[in-house]
Design a protein around this motif. Structure first.
Motif, short mmCIF file in Angstrom:
data_model
loop_
_atom_site.label_atom_id
_atom_site.label_comp_id
_atom_site.label_asym_id
_atom_site.label_seq_id
_atom_site.Cartn_x
_atom_site.Cartn_y
_atom_site.Cartn_z
N ARG A 24 -3.55 12.34 -21.37
CA ARG A 24 -3.95 12.96 -23.12
C ARG A 24 -4.02 14.44 -21.77
O ARG A 24 -3.40 15.27 -23.49
CB ARG A 24 -5.16 13.03 -23.80
N SER A 25 -3.79 14.53 -21.56
CA SER A 25 -3.68 15.75 -20.95
C SER A 25 -2.48 16.29 -20.65
O SER A 25 -1.15 15.38 -20.60
CB SER A 25 -4.09 15.91 -19.17
N ASP A 26 -2.20 17.02 -20.49
CA ASP A 26 -0.47 18.18 -20.62
C ASP A 26 0.28 17.78 -19.95
O ASP A 26 -0.39 17.78 -18.05
CB ASP A 26 -0.61 19.67 -20.72
N ASN A 27 1.58 17.35 -19.90
CA ASN A 27 2.42 17.33 -18.87
C ASN A 27 2.18 15.93 -18.57
O ASN A 27 2.71 15.61 -17.47
CB ASN A 27 3.04 18.12 -17.93
N VAL A 28 1.53 14.81 -19.12
CA VAL A 28 0.84 13.55 -18.32
C VAL A 28 1.40 12.28 -18.79
O VAL A 28 0.91 12.45 -20.21
CB VAL A 28 -0.50 13.34 -17.84
N GLY A 29 2.28 12.22 -18.47
CA GLY A 29 2.87 11.08 -19.45
C GLY A 29 2.93 9.80 -18.45
O GLY A 29 2.06 9.61 -17.37
N PRO A 30 3.51 8.65 -19.03
CA PRO A 30 2.54 7.27 -18.25
C PRO A 30 3.45 7.39 -16.43
O PRO A 30 2.42 6.59 -15.85
CB PRO A 30 3.52 6.24 -18.68
N ARG A 31 4.34 7.82 -16.50
CA ARG A 31 4.67 7.69 -15.19
C ARG A 31 4.00 9.23 -14.25
O ARG A 31 3.87 7.98 -12.88
CB ARG A 31 6.54 7.57 -14.71
N THR A 32 3.76 9.85 -14.81
CA THR A 32 3.19 10.71 -13.62
C THR A 32 1.88 9.76 -13.52
O THR A 32 1.20 10.29 -12.64
CB THR A 32 2.77 11.73 -14.78
N PHE A 33 1.22 9.34 -14.98
CA PHE A 33 0.03 9.11 -14.76
C PHE A 33 -0.31 7.86 -13.23
O PHE A 33 -1.45 8.26 -13.12
CB PHE A 33 -1.48 8.14 -15.86
N ARG A 34 0.32 7.01 -13.58
CA ARG A 34 0.78 5.93 -13.00
C ARG A 34 1.02 6.56 -11.37
O ARG A 34 0.02 6.33 -9.98
CB ARG A 34 1.84 5.38 -12.81
N SER A 35 1.29 7.16 -10.90
CA SER A 35 1.68 8.38 -9.13
C SER A 35 -0.38 9.08 -8.83
O SER A 35 -0.21 8.87 -8.19
CB SER A 35 2.59 9.31 -9.46
N LEU A 36 -0.39 9.78 -10.41
CA LEU A 36 -1.14 10.56 -10.15
C LEU A 36 -2.48 9.46 -9.57
O LEU A 36 -3.68 9.79 -8.42
CB LEU A 36 -1.49 11.03 -10.83
N ILE A 37 -2.61 8.27 -10.41
CA ILE A 37 -3.75 7.26 -9.85
C ILE A 37 -3.03 7.14 -8.66
O ILE A 37 -4.28 6.25 -7.89
CB ILE A 37 -3.68 6.13 -10.69
N ASN A 38 -1.88 6.35 -8.57
CA ASN A 38 -1.66 5.70 -7.12
C ASN A 38 -2.02 6.51 -5.75
O ASN A 38 -2.58 5.93 -4.99
CB ASN A 38 -0.55 5.48 -7.18
N HIS A 39 -2.15 7.54 -6.17
CA HIS A 39 -2.66 8.33 -5.07
C HIS A 39 -3.61 9.05 -4.63
O HIS A 39 -4.30 9.24 -3.60
CB HIS A 39 -1.83 10.13 -5.17
N PHE A 40 -4.52 9.73 -6.32
CA PHE A 40 -5.84 10.20 -6.39
C PHE A 40 -7.27 8.88 -5.94
O PHE A 40 -7.69 8.94 -5.59
CB PHE A 40 -6.38 10.82 -6.80
N GLY A 41 -6.85 7.38 -6.29
CA GLY A 41 -6.82 6.43 -6.52
C GLY A 41 -8.12 6.51 -7.47
O GLY A 41 -8.81 5.01 -7.96
N SER A 42 -8.74 7.03 -8.05
CA SER A 42 -8.53 7.41 -9.52
C SER A 42 -8.35 8.45 -10.57
O SER A 42 -7.80 9.59 -10.33
CB SER A 42 -9.91 7.51 -9.59
N ALA A 43 -8.71 8.34 -12.09
CA ALA A 43 -8.18 8.81 -12.98
C ALA A 43 -8.96 10.35 -12.84
O ALA A 43 -8.49 11.76 -12.73
CB ALA A 43 -8.45 9.13 -13.81
#
Lengths: 371, 371
Positions: A24-43
């Motif tokens: 629900r944060s600005d500019n985070v869509g499903p694809r960005t969400f996935r990249s972020l989780i994959n990279h940082f390991g957690s939300a």
């Protein structure tokens, strides 16, 4: 937690709040969400890094990050209406939807989760349908329901409504463009209550309280086709929303079915055109069943793990080169990589930063543009 | 005279009489005619050998051989009505029809021979057509006519009539199931007069005075599709004559086009079914033109010369073995040859004898049965 691998894993309550804050944060869509989780390991870790990433992408000011309080409020409101917010690897999340690149990280699901695990056929078409179209939608929905399929549609007037009504007994799923408490059109609240009351379900990726805007419908349409084995378009004028659903369905690798009509009937222009482009001409449920039966046995393909964009640290000149190639006209990601003479991973990192800065728009088919 | 090679050769008057006698003799169809001419070198020589061949095939009594007087009478009657009896290699014989295996050895042609040499599109459909179907047939015929195509159809009520009427100015060809002096339906004599009067034509393989019977229509339909680059079916119920034309067209390698309609309209059931089977969904003339344009430039393929069946003299045991494998149920010629453990040429010789004896029926697709 890796959202790519469907399993029986459940999010902890704390994880679910973090996931909800991130999506629900600005500019985070499903694809960005996935990249972020994959990279940082957690939300949680991703939420901490968001301001920094957005700044690197050139954001004038940091986008809004959803607070924990707001996320708890949304979760509580959802629970009051009986809506579960499910991750793609949790039971009740439609399995074919779960493996899409842009699957909602948290899907609001109301009603019988069981219905969402059965094979789904989507039936869509004009709001302004003819009597014949409504009758056909009903017959197809009834016969496909009798054959064991759950019918998905968009709860709209016309074809959608006829398809839902005819499959209330056998099971139907309404895919919403707004929040679960903002039913559109409002006069279909009764229909939705009947759907839920008879073992059906409703799904939405939008937060509670979200009133659907025009641009939410094409976005919603990817969920209708994504959850289904195939999409049947019953009546559709040229340049209508149902044709967008059909196009997305084809891009998702879903079967596309179209009911033909007289060339003199403008409501058949879109469906006849779909058939010209390769959709299966459909006059009865058997046409659909014959085409999807061979697919049903096949295991659902898992998503390919993303190459992790954030593993590649761009420098200022990489950013300038890639950003300089972008403009308001959408271009293909592949062309961008070629023109920038950079690695795909590096290009994706810069795009992710731009996205988090609210400066990038992703269109369908791998097209991107600057906002 | 070899009928296989289109040329500018003309039959002499005497040859034309011999050809007419031979094709009008009992048990001589276009394929048999061709075998006989190829083997004996002339119709005259074949006529002399007919009784002997039929006897070898087991005919109880010799089939009737058309007399020279009868042939002269038919030729004179044809000429009085302006009908020319043309061989496949003569100018005015539709070139695509000329190269078919079962091209009529003499085609009765009335009207403008020039129209038959231009590219032809056939438009067919229900006699009991809807208003929408009639309108579409007219629009397609007019637009295809404007694009330079001659429209062929069967002069029937309904779709045929609409297609002819809309292309009277641009050129249209009526393909008849009976003799040129036995127009069916009779009320379309005026329409035919208009067709002929405006640079169009009529063709028939039947003798003058022949009143069309039900079984003549499917036979006639092969000429409609055979003369054309492609066949457009506008409205057709299931199991209708237009679908026979479409099937034959596909067997002849012609493009098949079908106009879609609502699944609730029984007059669209046949056309929707054709599209399911691979026909091109057609809503406008451009759909037809786009598909046939690439073919138009291509030279018309000549027929392969037949292996001469009569060059292989079967003995009594060959005849018994091959005939013994045949029965009233149609079987594939290829299967017959395999089961009889004989050469294709030998099998064809025996079949030709049986045919001349009136004991063999040839169905479509290489199927044969005993009568």
């Amino acid at each position: 937690m890796d959202i790519r691998t469907p399993s029986t894993t459940h999010l902890t309550d704390a994880q679910r709040i973090d996931w909800l804050r991130l999506i629900r944060s600005d500019n985070v869509g499903p694809r960005t969400f996935r990249s972020l989780i994959n990279h940082f390991g957690s939300a949680r870790a991703a939420l901490e890094r968001l301001p920094d990433l957005a700044r690197r992408g050139g954001a004038a000011r940091s986008g809004r990050i959803r607070s924990e309080d707001d996320a708890r409020t949304e979760l509580a409101a959802s629970q009051r209406l009986g809506v579960s917010l499910l991750a793609p690897d949790e039971a009740g999340y439609p399995p074919r939807l779960a493996v899409l690149d842009d699957a909602p990280p948290l899907l609001g699901v109301r009603g019988a989760l069981e219905a969402l695990m059965r094979p789904v056929i989507a039936i869509v078409g004009s709001r302004n349908a003819s009597g014949a179209g409504l009758k056909l939608a009903g017959t197809l929905a009834r016969d496909l329901g009798d054959a064991g399929f759950v019918i998905a549609s968009g709860l709209a007037r016309g074809i959608d409504q006829a398809a839902h009504r005819a499959s209330i007994e056998s099971g139907t799923v309404a895919v919403l463009a707004g929040g679960h408490d903002r039913i559109y059109p409002p006069e279909h609240e009764d229909l939705l209550a009947k759907i839920i009351g008879n073992g059906g379900a409703a799904i939405s990726e939008m937060p509670m309280g979200h009133v659907p805007r025009a641009r939410d419908f094409p976005r919603r349409n990817r969920l209708i086709s994504g959850a289904a084995l195939g999409v049947v378009v019953v009546e559709a004028a040229l340049r209508s929303g149902s044709l967008i659903t059909a196009r997305i369905a084809a891009e998702q690798g879903r079967e596309v079915f179209a009911v033909p009509g007289s060339p003199l009937d403008p409501r058949a222009a879109g469906t006849n055109d779909l058939i010209k482009q390769g959709a299966t001409l459909t006059t009865c449920a058997a046409d659909v069943i014959d085409a999807v039966e061979p697919i049903m046995g096949r295991p659902i393909e898992l998503r390919e793990p993303d190459d992790d964009p954030l593993a590649h640290e761009p420098d200022a000149s990489d950013r300038a080169r890639i950003t300089g190639l972008l403009g308001p006209t959408p271009i293909l990601l592949d062309d961008l990589i070629r023109m920038a003479e950079t690695s795909p991973a590096m290009a994706r990192t810069v795009l992710l930063e731009l996205e988090l800065a609210g400066r990038l728009e992703r269109h369908g088919g791998g097209l991107v543009s600057l906002i």
